[in-house]
Design a protein around this motif. Structure first.
Motif, PDB file in Angstrom:
ATOM      1  N   LYS A 286     -82.937  -3.729  17.863  1.00 38.29           N
ATOM      2  CA  LYS A 286     -81.792  -2.650  17.896  1.00 38.29           C
ATOM      3  C   LYS A 286     -81.249  -2.627  16.627  1.00 38.29           C
ATOM      4  CE  LYS A 286     -77.777  -1.832  20.381  1.00 38.29           C
ATOM      5  NZ  LYS A 286     -76.983  -2.138  21.631  1.00 38.29           N
ATOM      6  N   GLU A 287     -81.054  -3.508  15.857  1.00 38.44           N
ATOM      7  CA  GLU A 287     -80.674  -3.296  14.267  1.00 38.44           C
ATOM      8  C   GLU A 287     -81.637  -2.519  13.590  1.00 38.44           C
ATOM      9  OE1 GLU A 287     -79.601  -6.932  12.579  1.00 38.44           O
ATOM     10  OE2 GLU A 287     -77.919  -7.552  13.943  1.00 38.44           O
ATOM     11  N   LEU A 288     -82.758  -2.705  13.756  1.00 34.89           N
ATOM     12  CA  LEU A 288     -83.831  -1.895  12.917  1.00 34.89           C
ATOM     13  C   LEU A 288     -83.865  -0.386  13.296  1.00 34.89           C
ATOM     14  CD1 LEU A 288     -86.173  -1.715  10.951  1.00 34.89           C
ATOM     15  CD2 LEU A 288     -87.625  -2.441  13.081  1.00 34.89           C
ATOM     16  N   LEU A 289     -83.562  -0.221  14.630  1.00 33.23           N
ATOM     17  CA  LEU A 289     -83.654   1.403  15.243  1.00 33.23           C
ATOM     18  C   LEU A 289     -82.407   1.942  14.777  1.00 33.23           C
ATOM     19  CD1 LEU A 289     -85.305   1.033  18.721  1.00 33.23           C
ATOM     20  CD2 LEU A 289     -86.451   1.573  16.744  1.00 33.23           C
ATOM     21  N   SER A 290     -81.202   1.299  14.592  1.00 34.86           N
ATOM     22  CA  SER A 290     -80.015   1.744  14.289  1.00 34.86           C
ATOM     23  C   SER A 290     -79.801   1.981  12.957  1.00 34.86           C
ATOM     24  CB  SER A 290     -78.786   0.599  14.530  1.00 34.86           C
ATOM     25  OG  SER A 290     -78.798   0.352  15.954  1.00 34.86           O
TER      26      SER A 290
ATOM     27  N   MET B 189     -80.972   7.080  20.764  1.00 33.96           N
ATOM     28  CA  MET B 189     -81.456   5.664  20.514  1.00 33.96           C
ATOM     29  C   MET B 189     -81.272   4.761  21.832  1.00 33.96           C
ATOM     30  SD  MET B 189     -80.981   2.513  18.083  1.00 33.96           S
ATOM     31  CE  MET B 189     -79.471   1.987  19.049  1.00 33.96           C
ATOM     32  N   GLN B 190     -82.104   4.140  22.407  1.00 38.86           N
ATOM     33  CA  GLN B 190     -81.717   3.051  23.399  1.00 38.86           C
ATOM     34  C   GLN B 190     -83.014   1.986  23.341  1.00 38.86           C
ATOM     35  OE1 GLN B 190     -82.775   4.990  27.323  1.00 38.86           O
ATOM     36  NE2 GLN B 190     -82.078   2.969  28.432  1.00 38.86           N
TER      37      GLN B 190
ATOM     38  N   ALA C 215     -85.895  11.021  21.054  1.00 41.86           N
ATOM     39  CA  ALA C 215     -85.720   9.753  21.590  1.00 41.86           C
ATOM     40  C   ALA C 215     -86.516   8.412  21.029  1.00 41.86           C
ATOM     41  CB  ALA C 215     -86.007   9.642  23.155  1.00 41.86           C
ATOM     42  N   LEU C 216     -85.692   7.650  20.267  1.00 40.07           N
ATOM     43  CA  LEU C 216     -86.277   6.443  19.844  1.00 40.07           C
ATOM     44  C   LEU C 216     -86.114   5.423  20.848  1.00 40.07           C
ATOM     45  CD1 LEU C 216     -87.607   5.112  17.294  1.00 40.07           C
ATOM     46  CD2 LEU C 216     -85.151   4.931  16.240  1.00 40.07           C
ATOM     47  N   ASP C 217     -86.786   4.890  21.382  1.00 40.39           N
ATOM     48  CA  ASP C 217     -86.723   3.651  22.408  1.00 40.39           C
ATOM     49  C   ASP C 217     -87.390   2.240  22.070  1.00 40.39           C
ATOM     50  OD1 ASP C 217     -85.529   5.720  24.096  1.00 40.39           O
ATOM     51  OD2 ASP C 217     -87.313   6.163  24.929  1.00 40.39           O
TER      52      ASP C 217
END
Length: 580
Positions: free
Chosen positions: A437-441, A460-461, A498-500
């Motif tokens: 989650k931190e990487l995608l954020s 993002m989800q 969308a980044l999931d």
């Protein structure tokens, strides 16, 4: 593409050399082998029916002679005698079950039918439902018929003239044969009803007479001898229960029960008739064997020719450079093994060509990366130094943070150049435990400004506390490349990216999905190949580098796209083990 042509020229040169070697082989080798197989197969097909028929013919006569011997006949008669007695004993057991239920003197009087309960009536009805039983008869103390079940029709089947003892039971009958009324036999046993008065009663089963004669079917052989049953009334009956007159002299008699006997009559004329028929069928079988042999030879020849032609066409396709079409499978052990060998050769050749092209492309990419690194690194160094100096003088925290992000992006560009230089021999990844989650954020924060400028929603989800094991720089670079590609693809169509992130078994799936214009299947099949691009100013290295980086981290990458609907790129990486 030059490497493709060089590989194809190399294959064709090898093909011409192989063809020259094949022409030097003697042409009669394979032909003689097939002809030998045809010969042995033809002889085998011809001999099997003849040998089988001769064996059956000889077996028939040996069995015929064996059946006519006294020992064999005596064995069959003994089996029939045993089956006859077993049949009567089984009926005695059924009567015993009835006497256990009807143990009161009130049932053995003419009014006994009115004294039975509904359960006992159901029990009697179940008994008379048997195939060999007509009914049940109750006798009083004097041996006279008290009543019968289901009705009084069964009383007419009882004859007091022919009564025989058998193992403590009485066998009465059979009754007179007539077309209107079937013959029957009564099996009766007595039971003491009152210990103090010695009062007795008896129960009898009215049995179908045909049940006795049907036992003889196992002994009756219509082609050698006939079997008849002489019952207690002195008459002789066949296996279907009809009376017959015995006039033959060659009659053998065997005792079944007291007053009952078995008659065996041999018939010589019936023995010789099958012999003539067997000879007739022997001639017909020979004719059909020759015709079948000829048809089989022609059928196998045509089938083998079709199989060989199919293999030749498949090999010619491989020789012409078509390595995508599988070799057609054919039936037959040897032909199937040959087909599988050619298919393995095709797959190995295809793998060899792709490996060769990949090596040449990686070498070309290394040369290109060296030139790019020389031309880009010097300006980047100047830019980074300038941004660092401005950042030290900047007092606005927001602007200072943006300059820090610029420095990070410059460092990422340097990392990309380093990966380009090492594409031919990529460096080993420095795997670490990464919070998905931190990487995608962080990736969304870097690309968010560009998305807002294009009026594209970036969503993002990802669930918390989900960790993957990989090189953080590699994964960040891959995700940034995929997001930038999605932004560029949506310049004409689409408004959502969308980044999931989710966990699927032992893998973490990070997907970038857009609703842009998508890709057709012909482009999708080559989209991850180096130098393959549909952009006018692209180099075709982005997805190839991403695929290489993901594979070096023990993962895989898949792309799904539909023309006019959008594209989804999914990266699968191993899950990081829990740490205490």
């Amino acid at each position: 593409m030059n490497s493709d042509h060089s590989v194809v020229r190399h294959i064709r040169s090898q093909e011409s050399e192989t063809a020259t070697e094949v022409e030097m082989l003697p042409h009669g080798v394979s032909k003689n082998r097939l002809a030998s197989k045809y010969l042995w197969l033809s002889l085998l097909v011809a001999l099997i029916p003849l040998i089988g028929f001769a064996s059956l013919y000889d077996s028939y006569f040996s069995q015929l002679v064996t059946r006519l011997t006294e020992e064999q006949l005596a064995t069959r008669v003994a089996a029939t005698q045993n089956e006859f007695r077993v049949f009567i004993r089984e009926r005695k057991f059924e009567i015993q079950a009835l006497t256990d239920q009807f143990d009161s003197p009130e049932y053995f009087v003419p009014e006994g039918r009115q004294n039975i309960s509904s359960e006992l009536e159901s029990f009697l009805r179940l008994q008379v439902d048997a195939r060999s039983v007509y009914g049940v008869v109750f006798f009083d103390e004097k041996g006279e018929v008290a009543w019968s079940f289901p009705d009084k029709r069964e009383i007419g089947l009882i004859s007091k003239n022919n009564v025989y003892e058998f193992e403590g039971a009485e066998l009465i009958g059979p009754s007179a044969y007539s077309i209107e009324r079937p013959s029957g036999v009564v099996l009766r046993t007595s039971r003491q009803l009152d210990v103090n008065t010695d009062q007795k009663g008896s129960i009898g089963l009215v049995l179908r007479f045909n049940s006795f004669t049907e036992i003889l079917r196992g002994l009756d052989q219509g082609t050698t001898f006939r079997v008849l049953l002489q019952a207690g009334d002195g008459n002789t009956y066949d296996v279907v229960g009809q009376p017959v007159n015995v006039t033959e002299n060659s009659v053998q008699k065997f005792s079944l029960l007291p007053g009952w006997s078995l008659h065996v009559i041999q018939d010589r004329e019936l023995v010789m008739s099958p012999v003539e028929r067997m000879r007739y069928w022997l001639i017909i079988l020979m004719i059909f064997t020759v015709a079948g042999l000829f048809w089989l030879h022609m059928s196998i020849s045509r089938r083998l020719n079709r199989q060989v032609e199919s293999l030749i066409d498949s090999v010619e396709q491989v020789a012409l450079g078509n390595l995508e079409t599988p070799v057609a499978h054919v039936q037959g052990m040897e032909m199937l093994r040959l087909t599988q060998s050619i298919e393995r050769m095709r797959l190995q050749l295809k793998k060899f060509i792709r490996s060769t092209l990949a090596i040449e492309r990686q070498a070309t990419l290394g040369q290109l990366a060296a030139g790019l690194a020389h031309d880009i690194r010097n300006p980047l160094t100047t830019i980074r130094t300038t941004v660092a100096a401005l950042s030290r003088r900047e007092k606005n925290p927001e602007n200072k943070e943006m300059m820090s992000l610029v420095e990070e992006e410059i460092d990422r560009v340097n990392d990309v150049l380093e990966n380009l230089l090492n594409f031919a021999r990529p460096r080993d990844p420095l795997a670490s435990r990464i919070d998905a989650k931190e990487l995608l954020s962080s990736v969304v924060a870097l690309v968010g400004a560009s998305a807002r400028n294009q009026n594209i929603e970036l969503r993002m989800q990802c669930p918390p506390s989900m960790f993957l094991m990989a090189d953080e720089g590699h994964v960040r670079q891959v995700l940034m490349n995929l997001l930038l590609n999605a932004l560029e693809a949506m310049s004409v169509q689409g408004d959502l990216i969308a980044l999931d992130g989710c966990q699927k078994g032992a893998e973490i799936a990070l997907s970038v999905r857009d609703n842009g214009q998508g890709m057709p299947e012909d482009i999708l099949a080559h989209i991850m190949e180096p130098f393959y691009t549909t952009k006018s100013a692209g180099t075709g290295l982005g997805l190839a580098i991403c695929n290489t980086l993901i594979k070096s981290n023990g993962g895989r990458m898949s792309i799904e796209s539909t023309k006019g609907e959008g594209t989804t790129v999914t990266v699968f990486l191993p899950v990081a083990e829990a740490q205490e």
